[in-house]
Motif scaffolding. Structure first.
Motif, PDB file in Angstrom:
ATOM      1  N   ASN A  33       0.783  -1.224   0.000  1.00  0.00           N
ATOM      2  CA  ASN A  33       0.000   0.000   0.000  1.00  0.00           C
ATOM      3  C   ASN A  33       0.816   1.277   0.000  1.00  0.00           C
ATOM      4  OD1 ASN A  33      -2.674   0.098  -0.221  1.00  0.00           O
ATOM      5  ND2 ASN A  33      -3.058  -0.785   1.789  1.00  0.00           N
ATOM      6  N   ASP A  46      -3.148  -4.642  -0.817  1.00  0.00           N
ATOM      7  CA  ASP A  46      -4.491  -4.539  -1.376  1.00  0.00           C
ATOM      8  C   ASP A  46      -4.477  -5.017  -2.806  1.00  0.00           C
ATOM      9  OD1 ASP A  46      -6.531  -3.489   0.204  1.00  0.00           O
ATOM     10  OD2 ASP A  46      -5.485  -1.541   0.260  1.00  0.00           O
ATOM     11  N   TRP A  47      -5.675  -5.359  -3.288  1.00  0.00           N
ATOM     12  CA  TRP A  47      -5.795  -5.556  -4.732  1.00  0.00           C
ATOM     13  C   TRP A  47      -5.685  -4.199  -5.406  1.00  0.00           C
ATOM     14  CZ3 TRP A  47      -5.068  -9.667  -7.361  1.00  0.00           C
ATOM     15  CH2 TRP A  47      -5.376 -10.921  -6.812  1.00  0.00           C
ATOM     16  N   ARG A  48      -4.804  -4.143  -6.354  1.00  0.00           N
ATOM     17  CA  ARG A  48      -4.645  -2.886  -7.084  1.00  0.00           C
ATOM     18  C   ARG A  48      -4.688  -3.162  -8.574  1.00  0.00           C
ATOM     19  NH1 ARG A  48      -0.469  -0.634  -3.965  1.00  0.00           N
ATOM     20  NH2 ARG A  48       0.755  -0.311  -5.863  1.00  0.00           N
ATOM     21  N   LYS A  86      -7.502   1.258  -6.478  1.00  0.00           N
ATOM     22  CA  LYS A  86      -7.566   0.258  -5.408  1.00  0.00           C
ATOM     23  C   LYS A  86      -8.949  -0.369  -5.451  1.00  0.00           C
ATOM     24  CE  LYS A  86      -7.115   1.577  -0.959  1.00  0.00           C
ATOM     25  NZ  LYS A  86      -6.459   2.291   0.149  1.00  0.00           N
ATOM     26  N   ALA A 146     -11.830  -2.856  -3.530  1.00  0.00           N
ATOM     27  CA  ALA A 146     -12.193  -3.398  -2.216  1.00  0.00           C
ATOM     28  C   ALA A 146     -12.411  -4.903  -2.305  1.00  0.00           C
ATOM     29  CB  ALA A 146     -13.447  -2.692  -1.702  1.00  0.00           C
TER      30      ALA A 146
END
Ligand SMILES: *Cc1c(COP(=O)(O)O)cnc(C)c1O
Length: 373
Positions: free
Chosen positions: A258, A281-283, A317, A319
């Motif tokens: 992040n 995080d998934w980015r 980003k 969720a």
């Protein structure tokens, strides 16, 4: 379909123009449709005309020439004062122009005489925005000088607000503009056709008034295109805010740290095996950047958040889930993003209207996702 692209819903733009024309018409105010944010896009210009605007205006002569070449015959005025060197093009393609310098107006008059036509001049007055405009004390002299110039007629006066200074005009400003118009009419012994009270930032005043004095024109771009009040960003009742959608495609999706770091610490985090790392995080990365638009002016679907744009990439980003490469993401541009995207040759423009609906691919894997956004 090709990305990046802007999809333009012509019906919504026509509706927005028509709604504002009707609301303001009841108050004695005509709408000049401003096309600068869409670079004079001819089908959008035509939608404004179909919605009932009294004429068009653009800041750039190139955009106006483009509209003329596309067959638009309606009155078009040049909003930004031209250079004297552009005078021939201005009088050839524009019915009227907004001006602040007598030397330029003289050049317009000479150019008009050469073409054996008369060019209409609207004098812009500085009323606090700190951008273009004649100081109010100098207005009567300037008006007299224009009246004496061959090749031009004084069509009216106008003022601009909230472009540079960011201050919305209020009733006092409009009373002042009205007084200045009266003064010019008395001193010069003529009737002014146009008293143009400003841009979209003046809509709260215009829509909130019963008595709009002699103000009989507003020059509206943002309100028609985006359906919002420029200063608050709030939706204007009865207008669509989604006439423009920008589509960009995912080119990378990964679980990533992040925060920026040196490569060693990034590896440390990856080796944190098994434990969900709150720092990751998934980015995703979208194939669009600040060279195409104003990345900070884009609104993402609600489950996505903007991280940062660079010249060619936009990092977002997600969720809790992954976005496959190739997913199209729908982005809503604000005015700044819109004007850049419409000027970008790297972004396709796809116009939808009732007559020729763009066919969406029924096999499109991501149509369900798009339907959500
Ligand atoms: C851009 C511009 C407008 C239109 O402004 P919007 O905020 O888009 O309505 C009107 N008048 C002038 C002089 C402008 O430069």
């Amino acid at each position: 379909m090709i990305t990046p692209r802007v999809e333009v819903d012509i019906d919504k733009i026509r509706h927005n123009a028509c709604h504002l024309v009707q609301c303001l018409g009841r108050r004695g105010i005509a709408v000049t449709g401003v096309t600068k944010a869409v670079c004079g896009h001819p089908e959008i210009a035509q939608a404004l005309l179909d919605g009932g605007v009294s004429g068009l205006a653009d800041a750039r002569i190139e955009n106006i020439e483009h509209m003329r070449r596309s067959g638009i015959l309606a009155p078009i005025s040049l909003l930004r004062p031209s250079t004297p060197a552009q005078a021939d093009r201005v009088v050839r393609y524009c019915t009227a122009s907004y001006n602040t310098e007598l030397d330029t107006i003289r050049a317009l008059g000479r150019a008009a005489l050469r073409l054996k036509i008369v060019h209409e001049v609207i004098l812009m007055i500085e009323m606090g925005d700190m951008r273009e405009g004649i100081m109010p004390d100098d207005l009567a002299d300037a008006a007299r000088a224009v009246i004496d110039m061959p090749g031009v007629v004084l069509k009216g006066i106008g003022a601009n607000f909230a472009c540079l200074g960011g201050i919305a005009p209020d009733a006092r400003d409009m009373i002042e503009l009205n007084k200045l118009a009266d003064e010019v009419e008395t001193v010069c012994g003529l009737h002014l056709d146009t008293i143009s009270g400003g841009n979209s930032a003046n809509l709260p005043w215009a829509l909130g008034q019963v008595n709009t004095l002699n103000i009989n024109d507003l020059r509206l771009g943002e309100a028609i295109m985006l359906g919002v009040y420029p200063l608050s960003g709030h939706r204007i009742d009865g207008l669509f805010t989604d006439a423009f959608s920008l589509f960009a495609e995912v080119i990378e999706s990964k679980m990533k740290p992040n925060a920026p770091s040196r490569s060693g610490s990034a590896r440390d985090m990856q080796e944190n095996g098994g434990i969900i790392d709150p720092l990751r995080d998934w980015r995703s990365i979208l194939a669009i950047g600040n060279q195409d638009t104003d990345i900070d002016g884009l609104t993402l679907p609600t489950d996505l958040a903007s991280l940062r744009g660079t010249s060619d990439q936009f990092v977002i980003k997600i969720a809790g889930h992954n976005l496959p490469v190739g997913t199209e993401i729908s982005l809503q541009p604000n005015y700044s993003a819109l004007m850049r995207v419409m000027n970008a040759s790297s972004v396709a423009k796809v116009v939808r209207d009732r007559k020729s609906r763009v066919q969406t691919d029924p096999e499109d894997r991501y149509s369900s996702y798009l339907a959500l956004v």
